[in-house]
Motif scaffolding. Structure first.
Motif, PDB file in Angstrom:
ATOM      1  N   MET A 128      15.628  10.269 -17.539  1.00 59.52           N
ATOM      2  CA  MET A 128      15.361  11.667 -17.198  1.00 59.52           C
ATOM      3  C   MET A 128      14.692  12.358 -18.382  1.00 59.52           C
ATOM      4  O   MET A 128      15.114  12.189 -19.528  1.00 59.52           O
ATOM      5  N   ASP A 129      13.639  13.115 -18.112  1.00 65.34           N
ATOM      6  CA  ASP A 129      12.921  13.845 -19.142  1.00 65.34           C
ATOM      7  C   ASP A 129      13.602  15.193 -19.365  1.00 65.34           C
ATOM      8  O   ASP A 129      13.485  16.098 -18.539  1.00 65.34           O
ATOM      9  N   VAL A 130      14.329  15.328 -20.481  1.00 66.76           N
ATOM     10  CA  VAL A 130      15.034  16.567 -20.792  1.00 66.76           C
ATOM     11  C   VAL A 130      14.164  17.407 -21.721  1.00 66.76           C
ATOM     12  O   VAL A 130      13.677  16.912 -22.743  1.00 66.76           O
ATOM     13  N   GLN A 131      13.957  18.682 -21.357  1.00 68.30           N
ATOM     14  CA  GLN A 131      13.092  19.579 -22.116  1.00 68.30           C
ATOM     15  C   GLN A 131      13.895  20.400 -23.119  1.00 68.30           C
ATOM     16  O   GLN A 131      14.955  20.924 -22.786  1.00 68.30           O
ATOM     17  N   PHE A 132      13.362  20.528 -24.327  1.00 65.46           N
ATOM     18  CA  PHE A 132      13.990  21.344 -25.361  1.00 65.46           C
ATOM     19  C   PHE A 132      12.983  22.358 -25.895  1.00 65.46           C
ATOM     20  O   PHE A 132      11.879  21.983 -26.299  1.00 65.46           O
ATOM     21  N   ALA A 184      18.207  17.622 -30.191  1.00 66.86           N
ATOM     22  CA  ALA A 184      17.350  17.099 -29.124  1.00 66.86           C
ATOM     23  C   ALA A 184      17.283  15.568 -29.123  1.00 66.86           C
ATOM     24  O   ALA A 184      17.470  14.939 -28.065  1.00 66.86           O
ATOM     25  N   PRO A 185      17.021  14.921 -30.258  1.00 63.81           N
ATOM     26  CA  PRO A 185      16.971  13.450 -30.228  1.00 63.81           C
ATOM     27  C   PRO A 185      18.293  12.811 -29.812  1.00 63.81           C
ATOM     28  O   PRO A 185      18.295  11.800 -29.089  1.00 63.81           O
ATOM     29  N   ALA A 186      19.410  13.384 -30.247  1.00 66.43           N
ATOM     30  CA  ALA A 186      20.710  12.811 -29.897  1.00 66.43           C
ATOM     31  C   ALA A 186      20.955  12.880 -28.397  1.00 66.43           C
ATOM     32  O   ALA A 186      21.453  11.923 -27.786  1.00 66.43           O
ATOM     33  N   VAL A 187      20.601  14.022 -27.786  1.00 66.52           N
ATOM     34  CA  VAL A 187      20.782  14.156 -26.330  1.00 66.52           C
ATOM     35  C   VAL A 187      19.862  13.190 -25.595  1.00 66.52           C
ATOM     36  O   VAL A 187      20.282  12.498 -24.657  1.00 66.52           O
ATOM     37  N   ARG A 188      18.614  13.137 -26.009  1.00 72.62           N
ATOM     38  CA  ARG A 188      17.661  12.243 -25.344  1.00 72.62           C
ATOM     39  C   ARG A 188      18.114  10.786 -25.437  1.00 72.62           C
ATOM     40  O   ARG A 188      18.025  10.031 -24.463  1.00 72.62           O
TER      41      ARG A 188
END
Length: 302
Positions: free
Chosen positions: A1-5, A289-293
């Motif tokens: 899933m592409d998560v936007q930050f 952001a990197p950790a969530v991705r």
């Protein structure tokens, strides 16, 4: 899933250097979007669309979002020209945030005829539909609607940007389900809030009734909070609103929002509603952001 930050900016004239520095930092650091509000009756404010265009011209990857466009002051046919032009010039780095108009006393002060709440939502839905008609090329458009009328207008040869709305009331939420691509819950409500629980089903029902897959309308959250060097004892207040925490606490919370509640993205604001400072923005981009991705990607790979 592409998560936007992304992050929300302050854009008073006096703070223009800070704004541009923040956007350029976020672009270098790999964030997806920057966000600004649209209040053209405030003289100290930079115009939202002029500022987005200027900032996009100084960056390479980040997208701009007016969160949300004050549609009553920007008629849909002209807004269509603005957003398709910005999309073309930036190679698609634009999101069209749309609202029906909130502060009608101030909007009327600009000489705009006030609309009833119901009519404002009708104009909002019709405006989104017309903007899409005036994008993507094809034959000339004639539109005879209740709020907008155009005759033999050539569409721009550019696709319309994705549309995210700031819908709050039931009628506006239903319009989001019928015609939008994304939804930003109002008043910084998050995935655990009563507002979200009661509002999202209205969107989903309207989408299904219109023959759409409700999953097509993604949810993006405006999220104020602190990012601290050390963990906080409590990341939410007594009423359940998110306060913030260490990068690890943020990552755990947002990963759960994506995996358990279907969140598609997050726009960070300072706790006071303004732009995050450079240290916070750096932690957001380089740690949270990197950790969530990575966590979401690892779960998807299982």
């Amino acid at each position: 899933m592409d998560v936007q930050f992304g992050f929300g900016t302050v854009h008073d004239v006096a703070e223009r250097a800070t704004l541009l520095g923040s956007v350029e930092q976020a672009d270098r650091d790999g964030l997806d979007h920057f966000s600004m509000s649209d209040h053209p009756y405030l003289g100290a404010r930079l115009d939202a669309y002029a500022t987005v265009g200027f900032a996009l011209g100084r960056t390479a990857r980040i997208s701009g979002l007016v969160n949300v466009t004050n549609l009553p002051t920007r008629p849909a046919p002209m807004l269509a020209r603005t957003v398709t032009s910005l999309a073309a010039l930036s190679e698609g780095r634009l999101v069209l945030g749309m609202g029906a108009g909130g502060l009608w006393d101030r909007i009327a002060d600009l000489g705009v005829a006030p609309l009833s709440p119901g009519d404002a939502v009708d104009a909002f839905e019709e405006g989104i539909t017309l903007i899409r008609k005036l994008a993507g090329g094809g034959p000339a458009v004639t539109h005879e609607g209740r709020h907008y009328r155009v005759r033999e207008i050539e569409p721009a040869p550019v696709a319309a940007p994705p549309v995210w709305t700031g819908s709050v009331g039931r009628k506006s939420l239903a319009a989001t389900g019928r015609v939008a691509d994304g939804w930003i819950p109002g008043h910084a409500a998050d995935w655990l809030s009563k507002r979200y629980r009661e509002s999202r089903p209205v969107i989903d029902e309207a989408a299904a009734s219109a023959g759409r897959d409700p999953r097509e309308i993604r949810t993006y959250y405006n999220l104020p909070g602190r990012i601290t060097a050390e963990p906080l004892a409590a990341t939410r207040d007594s009423e359940g609103r998110w306060l913030g925490g260490s990068p690890e606490q943020w990552a755990e919370e947002l990963t759960g929002a994506v995996l358990d509640h279907g969140a598609s993205g997050f726009t960070l604001f300072s706790p006071t509603g303004g732009s995050p400072d450079s240290l916070t923005l750096g932690r957001w981009a380089a740690e949270v952001a990197p950790a969530v991705r990575e966590a979401v990607a690892a779960e998807a790979a299982v």
